[in-house]
Structures are given as structure tokens and as C-alpha cells.
Design a protein around this motif. Structure first.
Motif, PDB file in Angstrom:
ATOM      1  N   ASN A  41      53.085  44.876  56.660  1.00 42.02           N
ATOM      2  CA  ASN A  41      52.096  44.627  55.598  1.00 42.02           C
ATOM      3  C   ASN A  41      52.402  45.461  54.344  1.00 42.02           C
ATOM      4  O   ASN A  41      51.573  46.278  53.914  1.00 42.02           O
ATOM      5  CB  ASN A  41      50.686  44.933  56.090  1.00 42.02           C
ATOM      6  N   GLN A  43      52.675  46.780  50.571  1.00 45.71           N
ATOM      7  CA  GLN A  43      51.895  46.552  49.368  1.00 45.71           C
ATOM      8  C   GLN A  43      52.769  45.952  48.267  1.00 45.71           C
ATOM      9  O   GLN A  43      52.312  45.171  47.446  1.00 45.71           O
ATOM     10  CB  GLN A  43      51.275  47.871  48.878  1.00 45.71           C
ATOM     11  N   ARG A  45      55.679  43.546  46.777  1.00 43.09           N
ATOM     12  CA  ARG A  45      56.360  42.304  47.078  1.00 43.09           C
ATOM     13  C   ARG A  45      57.106  41.828  45.835  1.00 43.09           C
ATOM     14  O   ARG A  45      56.707  42.123  44.703  1.00 43.09           O
ATOM     15  CB  ARG A  45      55.380  41.226  47.535  1.00 43.09           C
ATOM     16  N   THR A  51      56.034  32.855  39.354  1.00 41.68           N
ATOM     17  CA  THR A  51      54.940  33.722  38.920  1.00 41.68           C
ATOM     18  C   THR A  51      55.219  34.286  37.537  1.00 41.68           C
ATOM     19  O   THR A  51      54.318  34.379  36.696  1.00 41.68           O
ATOM     20  CB  THR A  51      54.740  34.868  39.929  1.00 41.68           C
ATOM     21  N   ALA A  69      46.758  40.383  35.878  1.00 47.78           N
ATOM     22  CA  ALA A  69      47.064  41.035  37.157  1.00 47.78           C
ATOM     23  C   ALA A  69      46.034  40.675  38.224  1.00 47.78           C
ATOM     24  O   ALA A  69      46.384  40.397  39.373  1.00 47.78           O
ATOM     25  CB  ALA A  69      47.136  42.552  36.961  1.00 47.78           C
ATOM     26  N   ARG A  70      44.754  40.654  37.846  1.00 51.47           N
ATOM     27  CA  ARG A  70      43.701  40.297  38.814  1.00 51.47           C
ATOM     28  C   ARG A  70      43.832  38.841  39.253  1.00 51.47           C
ATOM     29  O   ARG A  70      43.697  38.523  40.440  1.00 51.47           O
ATOM     30  CB  ARG A  70      42.318  40.548  38.209  1.00 51.47           C
ATOM     31  N   ALA A  71      44.085  37.944  38.295  1.00 53.60           N
ATOM     32  CA  ALA A  71      44.154  36.520  38.614  1.00 53.60           C
ATOM     33  C   ALA A  71      45.320  36.199  39.549  1.00 53.60           C
ATOM     34  O   ALA A  71      45.198  35.350  40.437  1.00 53.60           O
ATOM     35  CB  ALA A  71      44.266  35.707  37.330  1.00 53.60           C
ATOM     36  N   LEU A  72      46.443  36.893  39.348  1.00 60.85           N
ATOM     37  CA  LEU A  72      47.633  36.612  40.154  1.00 60.85           C
ATOM     38  C   LEU A  72      47.780  37.562  41.339  1.00 60.85           C
ATOM     39  O   LEU A  72      48.735  37.449  42.102  1.00 60.85           O
ATOM     40  CB  LEU A  72      48.882  36.692  39.264  1.00 60.85           C
ATOM     41  N   GLN A  73      46.844  38.514  41.442  1.00 61.55           N
ATOM     42  CA  GLN A  73      46.838  39.482  42.550  1.00 61.55           C
ATOM     43  C   GLN A  73      48.164  40.243  42.635  1.00 61.55           C
ATOM     44  O   GLN A  73      48.787  40.336  43.695  1.00 61.55           O
ATOM     45  CB  GLN A  73      46.530  38.775  43.878  1.00 61.55           C
ATOM     46  N   ILE A  74      48.571  40.765  41.485  1.00 61.92           N
ATOM     47  CA  ILE A  74      49.762  41.603  41.422  1.00 61.92           C
ATOM     48  C   ILE A  74      49.409  42.891  40.696  1.00 61.92           C
ATOM     49  O   ILE A  74      48.335  43.015  40.091  1.00 61.92           O
ATOM     50  CB  ILE A  74      50.938  40.894  40.711  1.00 61.92           C
ATOM     51  N   SER A  75      50.302  43.855  40.741  1.00 61.92           N
ATOM     52  CA  SER A  75      50.049  45.164  40.172  1.00 61.92           C
ATOM     53  C   SER A  75      49.938  45.097  38.650  1.00 61.92           C
ATOM     54  O   SER A  75      50.794  44.520  37.977  1.00 61.92           O
ATOM     55  CB  SER A  75      51.186  46.120  40.569  1.00 61.92           C
ATOM     56  N   GLU A  76      48.891  45.719  38.119  1.00 57.64           N
ATOM     57  CA  GLU A  76      48.743  45.794  36.662  1.00 57.64           C
ATOM     58  C   GLU A  76      49.887  46.589  36.048  1.00 57.64           C
ATOM     59  O   GLU A  76      50.366  46.263  34.951  1.00 57.64           O
ATOM     60  CB  GLU A  76      47.405  46.431  36.299  1.00 57.64           C
TER      61      GLU A  76
END
Length: 246
Positions: A41, A43, A45, A51, A69-76
Motif C-alpha cells: 500500500n 503512498q 505512485r 493524468t 490535487a484534491r480532484a485527482l487524489q494526488i500530492s499537492e
């Protein structure tokens, strides 16, 4: 000791053994077949090209980096680093369709913005071909005659030779523009309406330019890169339309 519960993310082998701990104290594993080390798991990726393409499009839609970042669920942090690199690579000269030497009409205006805090004003100087609606000149700087001159220098040579230029009565324009080509006019004439409308478009599409925004730039190069990025997108989206009558 092998663990049959995990498969290697690279080769899908289940011949996996424990291999110490990471600096974050997570259990590290190693694949005996390909040598890949990994954690369960993770963190982190890899960000796909698909993307990245979505991010490029969202940058043109007034969304702040944190929202992307929130919409795509990736690191800001990753998004910020990606945008920083993108800003460095954006060409800072206009890319427009070639024009023959003929009478051309250009509208100029300047748009207020800031970097880091409102005391650090950065004016966006813009020039638009009235017929094609292309942005044919851009400069970001102060509101002086030097900046107006830089806007003039950013125009393709055919515009500096042939264009009649309409602007408002701001004092910097007569300092920098040839008097035979410059016409200062009021808003009531409508002769600067197209560039003023584009200023509204720019504020609505580039989050760093929205008034009372929390998406402002902390660094000038990112601010400039975001503006040029939208200008290139805008020009590329226009239909091909000759400035000169046939």
C-alpha cells in the motif's frame, strides 16, 4: 522467509521476502525474481501521462493547484513541482499565423496583477489583432514606458511595420509607440473593446488572476508561465482567419 500474500508490482512474482524497513518504518519487501523492492500500500505512485494531460487541461480552467490535487487524489507538492517545471518550459513569445504586409489593426491594454503580495504589482501588457483575435504581443512587468516598449518589441515585425494601434490614454503608450501608428481612444468608442473583453476571459480562466484569490503566485516565473500557457492555448484554439482582405 517468503511471503505468499504479496505479489511483485513489476513482474507479479509471488517469490517475495521481507527486506528490512524503510526510513518511514514501513515493512520493505524484495522480489527474488526481478530484484524489485517495494512496500505494501505505497503512498507514492507514478503519475500517468493521461493524468498529466488532465492536469494540463485543468490549469486552463481557473482551478487552484490544491483543487487539482484534491480532484485527482494526488500530492499537492507533486502538482506544484510539475507546474513549476512546466512554467520554465513555456515559450515566452507569441505564436501566431504569418501575415502579409497590409493594413493591420491592433488593440492594446494592460491588466493589473500581483505576485506574493499586493505590493508586488505585475502588469500584464497585451496586444490583440482585431480581425483574427490573436494575442500578438505580451509582456509582464511594471506600468512604465519601458514595459510599454517591451510590449511593442514583442509584436511580430509585420505588426510593427503595418499596424495601427488603439489604446486607452495611459501615459506610457505615447512614450513607447510610434506616434504615426498610435491612436489613444476612450472606452466609449469601442475601439479597445476586444482586448478589454479578453482581459475578462484571462481573469476567468487563469486562477492566479482572479481578484481576491488565494491562488496567486509566490514566484514571478510561475506567474508569467501560467499567463503565457493560457495565451498559447487561446491562440491555438482560434480559427484561421486572415487579417487582410483578399
Amino acid at each position: 522467509m517468503s511471503t505468499a500474500l504479496l505479489a511483485c508490482p513489476s513482474c507479479q512474482s509471488i517469490d517475495v521476502v521481507k527486506n528490512g524497513r524503510t526510513r518511514h518504518q514501513k515493512q520493505n519487501y524484495k522480489c527474488r525474481d526481478c530484484g524489485r523492492q517495494f512496500v505494501e500500500n505505497p503512498q507514492w505512485r507514478m503519475i500517468s501521462e493521461e493524468t498529466k494531460g488532465i492536469i494540463d487541461r485543468l490549469l486552463l480552467e481557473k482551478l487552484p493547484l490544491a483543487g487539482i490535487a484534491r480532484a485527482l487524489q494526488i500530492s499537492e507538492l507533486w502538482v506544484q513541482q510539475y507546474v513549476n517545471q512546466k512554467s520554465k518550459n513555456v515559450p515566452q513569445e507569441v505564436q501566431v499565423n504569418p501575415k502579409p504586409k497590409c493594413r493591420l489593426t491592433v488593440q492594446m491594454d494592460e491588466l493589473w496583477s500581483f505576485v506574493d503580495d499586493k505590493g508586488n504589482e505585475q502588469w500584464v501588457w497585451l496586444a490583440m489583432d482585431v480581425t483574427t483575435r490573436e494575442i500578438v504581443g505580451c509582456y509582464i512587468g511594471d506600468r512604465s514606458g519601458t514595459s510599454a516598449g517591451a510590449l511593442w518589441d514583442s509584436l511580430p515585425a509585420v505588426y510593427r511595420s503595418c499596424a495601427v494601434i488603439y489604446s486607452d490614454f495611459w501615459v506610457s503608450y505615447p512614450v513607447a509607440l510610434p506616434s504615426k501608428r498610435h491612436r489613444a481612444v476612450g472606452k466609449e468608442t469601442g475601439l479597445t473593446s476586444h482586448i478589454e473583453r479578453f482581459n475578462c476571459t484571462l481573469r476567468q480562466r487563469v486562477s492566479r488572476l482572479v481578484r481576491k484569490t488565494l491562488s496567486f503566485s509566490n514566484f514571478l516565473e510561475n506567474h508569467i508561465g501560467a499567463i503565457w500557457n493560457f495565451i498559447h492555448h487561446y491562440n491555438a484554439s482560434l480559427p484561421v482567419n486572415s487579417s487582410c482582405p483578399l
